[in-house]
Each structure stands twice: as structure tokens, then as C-alpha cells.
Design an enzyme around this catalytic site. Sequence first.
Site, PDB file in Angstrom:
ATOM      1  CD  GLU A  59     -33.105   8.372 -29.346  1.00 35.82           C
ATOM      2  OE1 GLU A  59     -32.661   7.604 -30.202  1.00 35.82           O
ATOM      3  OE2 GLU A  59     -32.832   9.590 -29.322  1.00 35.82           O
ATOM      4  CG  HIS A  75     -34.312  12.461 -26.045  1.00 41.14           C
ATOM      5  ND1 HIS A  75     -33.040  12.948 -26.212  1.00 41.14           N
ATOM      6  CD2 HIS A  75     -34.478  11.496 -26.989  1.00 41.14           C
ATOM      7  CE1 HIS A  75     -32.456  12.297 -27.209  1.00 41.14           C
ATOM      8  NE2 HIS A  75     -33.308  11.406 -27.697  1.00 41.14           N
ATOM      9  CG  ASP A 130     -29.221  15.922 -29.350  1.00 42.58           C
ATOM     10  OD1 ASP A 130     -28.853  16.232 -28.206  1.00 42.58           O
ATOM     11  OD2 ASP A 130     -29.962  14.956 -29.584  1.00 42.58           O
ATOM     12  CB  SER A 131     -25.995  12.487 -28.669  1.00 44.66           C
ATOM     13  OG  SER A 131     -27.189  12.529 -27.901  1.00 44.66           O
ATOM     14  CB  CYS A 189     -26.638  17.445 -26.687  1.00 42.15           C
ATOM     15  SG  CYS A 189     -26.187  15.873 -25.921  1.00 42.15           S
ATOM     16  CB  CYS A 249     -32.710  15.013 -21.065  1.00 39.34           C
ATOM     17  SG  CYS A 249     -32.530  13.958 -22.531  1.00 39.34           S
TER      18      CYS A 249
END
Length: 274
Positions: free
Chosen positions: A159, A195, A11-12, A74, A193
Site C-alpha cells: 500500500e 495484495h 475489496d477493503s 478480499c 491476499c
Amino acid sequence: MHKPGPIGVFDSGYGGLTVMKELVKELPQYDYIYLGDNARAPYGTRSFDTVYHYTLECVQHLFDMGCRLVVLACNTASAKALRSIQQNDLPRIDADRRVLGVIRPTTEIVGEYTKSRQVGVMGTAGTIASESYPIEIEKFFPDITVYQQACPMWVPLVENNEWNDQGADYFVRKYIGQLLSRSPEIDTIVLGCTHYPLLINKIKRFVPEGMTILSQGSIVAHSLSDYLQRHPEMEAVCSKGGQRTFYTTDAPEGFDRQASIFFEAPVASKHLAL
């Protein structure tokens, strides 16, 4: 016969850990290596060419660590890099290796959930711009209409550990409102996504009662389990020792604190210099 190696998860940044958590839950017997390219995150606003080159570089590192199967956990990498890697790079690198994404498993099953045949997709600007979800959903369910909504503030909120704050309510309500204003008949929303599962409780507060919210972790885990059953030659080259190893391209100390929230377990990572 190739030597078995761990399953790579890329993942990024941190989001892919919500997928790896479900992979470990569904398939605990396998070894896993997680690589987060935190030093170059986020990918969501970067060009197709940049995402492709960054993703390929990280996939190659996972191959060098012994992985014969890599999951791009991702959406941006799956949307902007997966096809090129599968079609152009794997035949050159090693035709017996595999790289899988998270978009196709989700689009394969979305038709099982929607009754109105109107589906919303929420994702980063890059994923939405790629049109990957409408394209893939139409392959499996041409009768479904897809409405997309970019949510540029959701990843920064997550984040920066602000997904539980009241300030996050504004942006969660805003993007959901924009999506649902396009059609009152949307009955299923795909969180495009990795996240976004951390925002799931807030998202549920601002959608109509009865709305189905599809989060990718368990979907991808079920899909990988099925894939390994259908491809015993790949299952045979996935090592089984229950080991989990974590790498980040940024500072391990900061990564470990944040990663443990996504993975819901302590994480001790190593630094990978690109």
C-alpha cells in the site's frame, strides 16, 4: 425478469483490483463496478463483527447500484463475512442475488498442484486466524496438510509503494522462512491476499526452485466464468457493455494513482460516502 446490472467487485482497498484485472481479461463483455473501502482499510486486523458489518454495508451499496452478483475480492471479507451474508442476509435482502468469495475457488483446485500434499497459505492475520483455508481445503482434499503464515507487513509494504524496495526483501524472506521452517515438504504456496501478487517476483526469489505459487486473480476469473455457465439465470442478469466503474470511500485522487498500479490501467474513480 430482473433488469441486468453490472458485476460488483468489492475489496477493503486496492488488492481486489488484481482480481478485477483478471475478471476483465477473462470476461471482458460484462460491466463491472469496483468498490474499495479505503477509508476503513485495512480489514486484516479488525474483528469478525466489524469486518462483517463493513462488508455488508458495501455489498448493500453495490446492490443499490444495480449489481445482482457481487464478488468479495478480499480474503478477509471472504473469511469473516461471506458465510453470514450468504446464509442470513441474502434471504432477507433478495434471495435472487448472489455474493461469491475468493477462498473457495482457490481451495477447490489446490489439490491439482501439490504432489507432496503439503501446502502453505500466506495471508493477513485475520484470514489466518479464521482458519478458513485449512477448513475449506480439508473439505475437498482431506489428505492435504496445511501450514499457515500470517504476513502482517506485506500489505503495508504494497500500500505504501515499497514492494520493489530492498527493505521489502527482509519481510518477504522472513515470512517465507517461517512458513517453510514448519515443513521442508511444502511444495505449493497459496497467496491468500489479493495484495500479494505485487510481491510475486520477490517471493519467487526466496522460495525453493520448483515451488508452485498460486495467485488468486486468474483462479477466481476461471471460477466465475464456470459459475456463469452453470447458472444461466445469473448470467442473464449480468449486463454486457464492457463498462468499468470505480468507487472509493476515500479521496479519489489518491485512490486513482495507486489503483492504476494494481489494475495495470488508468483508473478514474468516484467517491462513495458511507
